[in-house]
Design a protein around this motif. Structure first.
Motif, short mmCIF file in Angstrom:
data_model
loop_
_atom_site.label_atom_id
_atom_site.label_comp_id
_atom_site.label_asym_id
_atom_site.label_seq_id
_atom_site.Cartn_x
_atom_site.Cartn_y
_atom_site.Cartn_z
N PRO A 9 0.40 -0.98 0.09
CA PRO A 9 0.50 0.00 -0.11
C PRO A 9 0.38 1.44 -0.39
O PRO A 9 0.51 2.26 -0.03
CB PRO A 9 -0.85 -0.46 1.46
CG PRO A 9 -0.21 -1.11 2.04
CD PRO A 9 0.71 -2.02 1.57
N GLY A 10 2.29 1.31 0.08
CA GLY A 10 3.09 1.86 0.33
C GLY A 10 3.03 2.14 2.01
O GLY A 10 2.27 1.75 2.59
N LEU A 11 4.08 3.67 2.13
CA LEU A 11 4.28 3.48 3.58
C LEU A 11 2.87 5.47 3.79
O LEU A 11 2.27 5.65 3.06
CB LEU A 11 5.19 4.65 4.08
CG LEU A 11 6.45 3.62 3.41
CD1 LEU A 11 8.08 4.65 3.56
CD2 LEU A 11 6.53 2.51 4.74
N ILE A 12 1.66 4.35 5.26
CA ILE A 12 0.80 4.98 5.14
C ILE A 12 0.66 5.34 6.33
O ILE A 12 1.05 5.11 7.13
CB ILE A 12 -0.47 4.04 4.96
CG1 ILE A 12 -0.40 2.91 3.94
CG2 ILE A 12 -1.60 4.07 5.10
CD1 ILE A 12 -0.65 4.55 2.15
N LEU A 55 11.10 5.28 14.62
CA LEU A 55 11.57 6.13 13.53
C LEU A 55 10.58 6.12 12.37
O LEU A 55 10.06 7.13 11.61
CB LEU A 55 12.76 5.12 13.25
CG LEU A 55 13.31 5.91 11.74
CD1 LEU A 55 13.99 7.09 12.32
CD2 LEU A 55 14.61 4.88 11.30
N PHE A 56 9.72 4.94 13.01
CA PHE A 56 8.07 4.95 11.86
C PHE A 56 7.33 6.22 12.25
O PHE A 56 6.44 6.48 11.50
CB PHE A 56 7.44 3.76 12.20
CG PHE A 56 6.56 3.32 10.94
CD1 PHE A 56 7.46 2.87 10.04
CD2 PHE A 56 5.69 2.76 11.09
CE1 PHE A 56 6.68 2.04 8.80
CE2 PHE A 56 4.95 2.88 9.25
CZ PHE A 56 5.31 2.28 8.82
N SER A 57 6.69 6.23 13.64
CA SER A 57 6.31 7.06 13.86
C SER A 57 6.20 8.46 13.18
O SER A 57 5.43 9.48 13.24
CB SER A 57 5.94 7.50 15.68
OG SER A 57 5.97 6.05 15.82
N LEU A 58 8.01 9.16 12.83
CA LEU A 58 8.28 10.41 12.78
C LEU A 58 8.07 10.21 11.50
O LEU A 58 7.46 11.02 10.74
CB LEU A 58 10.00 10.58 12.81
CG LEU A 58 10.81 11.61 12.64
CD1 LEU A 58 9.85 12.41 13.96
CD2 LEU A 58 12.11 11.78 13.17
N LYS A 95 5.55 9.11 10.19
CA LYS A 95 4.39 9.51 9.44
C LYS A 95 3.18 10.96 9.07
O LYS A 95 3.01 11.47 8.83
CB LYS A 95 3.23 9.41 10.37
CG LYS A 95 3.34 7.52 10.89
CD LYS A 95 2.00 7.46 11.26
CE LYS A 95 2.53 5.24 11.90
NZ LYS A 95 1.86 5.37 12.86
N LEU A 96 5.49 11.97 9.32
CA LEU A 96 4.66 12.73 8.11
C LEU A 96 4.76 13.30 7.63
O LEU A 96 4.24 14.28 6.90
CB LEU A 96 5.58 14.14 9.13
CG LEU A 96 5.88 14.26 11.12
CD1 LEU A 96 7.30 15.00 11.07
CD2 LEU A 96 4.21 15.68 11.92
#
Ligand SMILES: NC(=O)c1ccc[n+]([C@@H]2O[C@H](COP(=O)([O-])OP(=O)(O)OC[C@H]3O[C@@H](n4cnc5c(N)ncnc54)[C@H](OP(=O)(O)O)[C@@H]3O)[C@@H](O)[C@H]2O)c1
Length: 285
Positions: free
Chosen positions: A196-199, A209-212, A214-215
């Motif tokens: 789906p891509g990075l969502i 890192l993943f939460s960052l 999300k910007l």
């Protein structure tokens, strides 16, 4: 659309949040009968409201924690008892699960939630998919398959870290799709998988890192776009295919190796049916 002239019944696992919820709302808006599966009762209740507002009908909803195979069995049996046909199974439930301890079933939590739970549910709904043929199974995979080192003979073996486990589980999603196409294609079932891509969703919230990231990530609605295409467009009926952004997408060799796909299928059957394996639906035409 599948089943022209009829309302399709579409089961969405992981329908209580993120990509699954965005897809469920869009499908309901388009007139399909959506059936939701989720784990958290509060999120599942809120998802029912979102889908009802989108489609004007209250969707059926079933709760099951895929980390507990008995819960998948109960939800699958309840769902099959009510719904005579399933036109599309959206096999989307997943998470970046902690790798600390094994599940009550004795498997790596991430591999069980992201692969074995959906694998079992697909078997429990196989007759309902066949009743709706031509039917589809759309699995939410990930580019994380690239770093997966799945032992296809022991898929539930404990992984060394949560990201390693996640990669292994997403490799399993692709291998499942390939072998399901071979075994269930003759039944008129078209399995596909997509990245789906990075969502921006609840996914990966434990990872700073993943939460960052999300910007800059895309919305759940954008993440659901290829899913919706695979669920219904005649041009997307490509058994065993892997896609992103409505186009064929590349995967590493070991995620699409037919021999590994066969081994994974057999070991996954043994994992979810155990000693009763011989009495399970073998799925051979
Ligand atoms: N977000 C991304 O960047 C990204 C990228 C590639 C692939 N994906 C994949 O996309 C799929 C959907 O994730 P998302 O991004 O939409 O994340 P999300 O917002 O966290 O949604 C995940 C869904 O899966 C369900 N789920 C999680 N653990 C479960 C369990 N133990 N048992 C049953 N259901 C469970 C959740 O249910 P509850 O809400 O009830 O917990 C929720 O409905 C996953 O398979 C994920 O691997 C996501």
């Amino acid at each position: 659309m599948v089943g022209v002239g009829e309302r399709r019944t579409i089961v969405v696992t992981g329908g209580s949040s993120g990509i699954g919820l965005a897809a469920a709302a869009a499908l309901a808006r388009g007139g399909d009968e959506v059936v939701l599966l989720g784990r958290d009762p509060g999120r599942l209740r809120r998802a029912v409201e979102v889908v009802r507002e989108a489609g004007g009908r209250t969707p059926a909803a079933y709760r099951a924690d895929f980390a507990v195979l008995d819960e998948v069995r109960s939800a699958g049996a309840a769902l099959a008892a009510v719904h005579e046909r399933v036109d599309v199974l959206v096999n989307n439930a997943g998470q970046l699960a902690p790798a600390r301890r094994l599940t009550v079933d004795g498997f790596d939590p991430c591999v069980q939630i992201n692969h074995l739970g959906g694998f079992l549910l697909a078997h429990l709904l196989l007759d309902r998919l066949r009743a709706a043929a031509p039917a589809r199974i759309v699995t939410t995979g990930s580019a994380a398959e690239a770093w997966g080192t799945l032992d296809v003979r022991r898929p539930g073996r404990r992984q060394v870290s949560r990201w390693a486990a996640y990669g292994a589980s997403k490799q399993a999603n692709l291998l499942f799709t390939i072998e399901a196409a071979r075994r269930w294609g003759p039944y008129g079932i078209v399995p596909t998988c997509f990245f789906p891509g990075l969502i921006r969703s609840r996914f990966g919230r434990q990872s700073p890192l993943f939460s960052l990231g999300k910007l800059v990530f895309r919305s759940p609605e954008q993440g659901a776009d290829t899913l919706l295409w695979l669920a219904g467009d005649p041009a997307a009926a490509m058994p065993g295919g892997y896609f992103a952004w409505r186009r064929p997408f590349g995967a590493t060799g070991r995620s699409v190796d037919p021999a590994r796909a066969r081994h994974l299928w057999d070991s996954s059957l043994a994992a979810v049916y155990g000693a009763e394996g011989e009495r399970s639906p073998r799925g051979e035409p």
